[in-house]
Design a protein around this motif. Structure first.
Motif, short mmCIF file in Angstrom:
data_model
loop_
_atom_site.label_atom_id
_atom_site.label_comp_id
_atom_site.label_asym_id
_atom_site.label_seq_id
_atom_site.Cartn_x
_atom_site.Cartn_y
_atom_site.Cartn_z
N SER A 163 0.83 -1.21 0.00
CA SER A 163 0.00 0.00 0.00
C SER A 163 0.86 1.26 0.00
O SER A 163 0.58 2.23 -0.72
CB SER A 163 -0.92 -0.02 1.23
OG SER A 163 -1.68 1.16 1.31
N LYS A 164 1.91 1.24 0.78
CA LYS A 164 2.80 2.40 0.90
C LYS A 164 3.41 2.79 -0.44
O LYS A 164 3.50 3.98 -0.78
CB LYS A 164 3.90 2.11 1.91
CG LYS A 164 4.96 3.20 2.03
CD LYS A 164 6.04 2.81 3.04
CE LYS A 164 7.13 3.87 3.12
NZ LYS A 164 8.17 3.51 4.11
N VAL A 165 3.82 1.78 -1.22
CA VAL A 165 4.52 2.07 -2.47
C VAL A 165 3.57 2.19 -3.65
O VAL A 165 3.99 2.50 -4.77
CB VAL A 165 5.58 1.00 -2.77
CG1 VAL A 165 6.60 0.93 -1.64
CG2 VAL A 165 4.96 -0.38 -3.03
N GLY A 166 2.27 1.96 -3.41
CA GLY A 166 1.29 2.09 -4.48
C GLY A 166 1.23 0.90 -5.41
O GLY A 166 0.78 1.02 -6.56
N TRP A 199 19.83 -4.46 -17.13
CA TRP A 199 19.12 -3.19 -17.00
C TRP A 199 19.16 -2.69 -15.56
O TRP A 199 19.38 -1.50 -15.32
CB TRP A 199 17.67 -3.36 -17.45
CG TRP A 199 16.83 -2.13 -17.24
CD1 TRP A 199 16.76 -1.03 -18.03
CD2 TRP A 199 15.95 -1.88 -16.13
NE1 TRP A 199 15.89 -0.11 -17.49
CE2 TRP A 199 15.37 -0.61 -16.33
CE3 TRP A 199 15.59 -2.63 -15.01
CZ2 TRP A 199 14.46 -0.06 -15.44
CZ3 TRP A 199 14.67 -2.08 -14.12
CH2 TRP A 199 14.12 -0.80 -14.35
N LEU A 200 18.96 -3.61 -14.61
CA LEU A 200 19.02 -3.23 -13.21
C LEU A 200 20.37 -2.61 -12.87
O LEU A 200 20.45 -1.57 -12.21
CB LEU A 200 18.79 -4.44 -12.31
CG LEU A 200 17.37 -4.77 -11.86
CD1 LEU A 200 17.38 -6.02 -11.00
CD2 LEU A 200 16.75 -3.61 -11.10
N SER A 201 21.43 -3.27 -13.31
CA SER A 201 22.77 -2.80 -12.95
C SER A 201 23.09 -1.45 -13.58
O SER A 201 23.86 -0.67 -13.03
CB SER A 201 23.82 -3.83 -13.36
OG SER A 201 23.85 -3.99 -14.76
N GLN A 202 22.47 -1.16 -14.69
CA GLN A 202 22.77 0.09 -15.41
C GLN A 202 21.78 1.20 -15.12
O GLN A 202 22.11 2.37 -15.24
CB GLN A 202 22.78 -0.17 -16.92
CG GLN A 202 23.89 -1.11 -17.37
CD GLN A 202 23.80 -1.44 -18.86
OE1 GLN A 202 22.81 -1.14 -19.52
NE2 GLN A 202 24.84 -2.08 -19.37
N SER A 203 20.57 0.84 -14.75
CA SER A 203 19.49 1.82 -14.71
C SER A 203 18.85 2.01 -13.35
O SER A 203 17.79 2.61 -13.25
CB SER A 203 18.40 1.43 -15.72
OG SER A 203 18.93 1.22 -17.00
N LEU A 204 19.47 1.49 -12.31
CA LEU A 204 18.84 1.56 -11.00
C LEU A 204 18.40 2.96 -10.60
O LEU A 204 17.30 3.15 -10.11
CB LEU A 204 19.79 0.98 -9.94
CG LEU A 204 19.96 -0.54 -9.98
CD1 LEU A 204 20.96 -0.97 -8.92
CD2 LEU A 204 18.64 -1.24 -9.75
N PRO A 205 19.20 3.99 -10.80
CA PRO A 205 18.79 5.31 -10.32
C PRO A 205 17.58 5.88 -11.04
O PRO A 205 16.91 6.76 -10.54
CB PRO A 205 20.03 6.18 -10.57
CG PRO A 205 21.16 5.22 -10.68
CD PRO A 205 20.57 4.01 -11.31
N THR A 206 17.30 5.40 -12.26
CA THR A 206 16.23 6.00 -13.05
C THR A 206 15.06 5.06 -13.27
O THR A 206 14.22 5.30 -14.13
CB THR A 206 16.76 6.46 -14.42
OG1 THR A 206 17.32 5.33 -15.10
CG2 THR A 206 17.82 7.53 -14.24
N ALA A 207 15.01 3.95 -12.49
CA ALA A 207 13.92 3.00 -12.67
C ALA A 207 12.57 3.66 -12.42
O ALA A 207 12.39 4.39 -11.45
CB ALA A 207 14.10 1.83 -11.70
N GLU A 208 11.64 3.41 -13.32
CA GLU A 208 10.31 3.99 -13.20
C GLU A 208 9.27 2.92 -13.47
O GLU A 208 9.52 1.95 -14.17
CB GLU A 208 10.11 5.15 -14.17
CG GLU A 208 11.01 6.35 -13.88
CD GLU A 208 10.77 7.49 -14.85
OE1 GLU A 208 9.95 7.30 -15.76
OE2 GLU A 208 11.39 8.54 -14.68
N ALA A 209 8.08 3.14 -12.94
CA ALA A 209 6.99 2.21 -13.16
C ALA A 209 6.10 2.70 -14.29
O ALA A 209 6.02 3.89 -14.57
CB ALA A 209 6.15 2.07 -11.89
N SER A 210 5.46 1.76 -14.94
CA SER A 210 4.40 2.11 -15.88
C SER A 210 3.25 1.15 -15.65
O SER A 210 3.28 0.32 -14.76
CB SER A 210 4.89 2.03 -17.33
OG SER A 210 5.00 0.69 -17.74
N SER A 211 2.23 1.23 -16.46
CA SER A 211 1.01 0.48 -16.19
C SER A 211 0.93 -0.85 -16.92
O SER A 211 -0.11 -1.48 -16.96
CB SER A 211 -0.20 1.34 -16.59
OG SER A 211 -0.13 1.65 -17.97
#
Length: 223
Positions: A163-166, A199-211
């Motif tokens: 719930s906290k993280v949506g 992708w995780l190792s390269q993109s951790l700071p910019t990880a975003e969610a989508s639907s």
């Protein structure tokens, strides 16, 4: 950085994400949080209605993720009307394996294969004991850890985190960095575990969610 993985042992999409979890563990720490999808009033005895409900979803998961589903599951477990689908015992087993050996997610993966490939009844204590023993866990220590695990409290905490993280259901992947939580959409990565790890190792700071993520709901898999 930590990757939080909110799962349920009886969630088909979580089984679909199993290779992604394993790949992620090579990149950063992964913490599992059992959500209790089929607990309490949501426990179900296997029936023709349940079988007809889950099979189309499971076949879609298999097609989408490449994960194998066995005939022992489709034609065995899903026709065993004495079997009960209950998330609490396998979550307790995962907690026990984590407590005594730091191998909770390893046992979870074994339970998922036992359920979806081998058609085993992973809510049964004898099955859980046997699978833990296969991993080399001491039977008496494991049994005691299962009995004393605060499974209900763990599920409550997992639901609170969701719930906290949506998050909308299971599986939910959340990256924690310096106390900040970011949802990760794993939809594009199903069936591509090595690409996901890269992708995780390269993109951790910019990880975003989508639907686009595929998930099971809080009370069952309906997608």
């Amino acid at each position: 950085m930590i990757l939080h993985y909110i799962y349920d042992p009886l969630c088909g999409w979580c089984y679909g994400a199993k290779p992604l979890v394993q790949a992620a563990q090579a990149v950063l720490p992964v913490l599992g949080h059992g959500g209790g999808m089929m607990t309490g009033a949501n426990r179900q005895t296997v029936s023709a209605q349940l079988r007809n409900y889950v099979i189309p979803h499971d076949r879609r998961i298999a097609e989408y993720t490449g994960q194998p589903f066995g005939e022992a599951y489709f034609e065995g477990l899903l026709r065993d009307h004495t079997a009960v689908f209950d998330s609490a015992p396998p979550i307790a087993a995962v907690l026990a394996a984590e407590q005594i050996a730091g191998r909770g997610l390893e046992l979870l993966g074994r339970l998922q294969s036992a359920h979806y490939v081998e058609g085993q009844r992973i809510a049964d204590e004898t099955v859980l004991q046997a699978l833990a023993a296969q991993m080399g866990l001491d039977a008496q220590v494991f049994r005691q850890a299962c009995m004393t695990a605060d499974t209900e409290g763990h599920i409550k905490d997992s639901r609170a985190l969701l719930s906290k993280v949506g998050g909308q259901g299971f599986p939910t992947f959340v990256l924690e960095r310096n106390g900040q939580f970011t949802l990760i959409d794993i939809g594009p990565w199903f069936g591509k575990p090595q690409a996901f790890a890269q992708w995780l190792s390269q993109s951790l700071p910019t990880a975003e969610a989508s639907s686009t993520a595929q998930t099971c709901g809080l009370d069952g898999c309906a997608h």
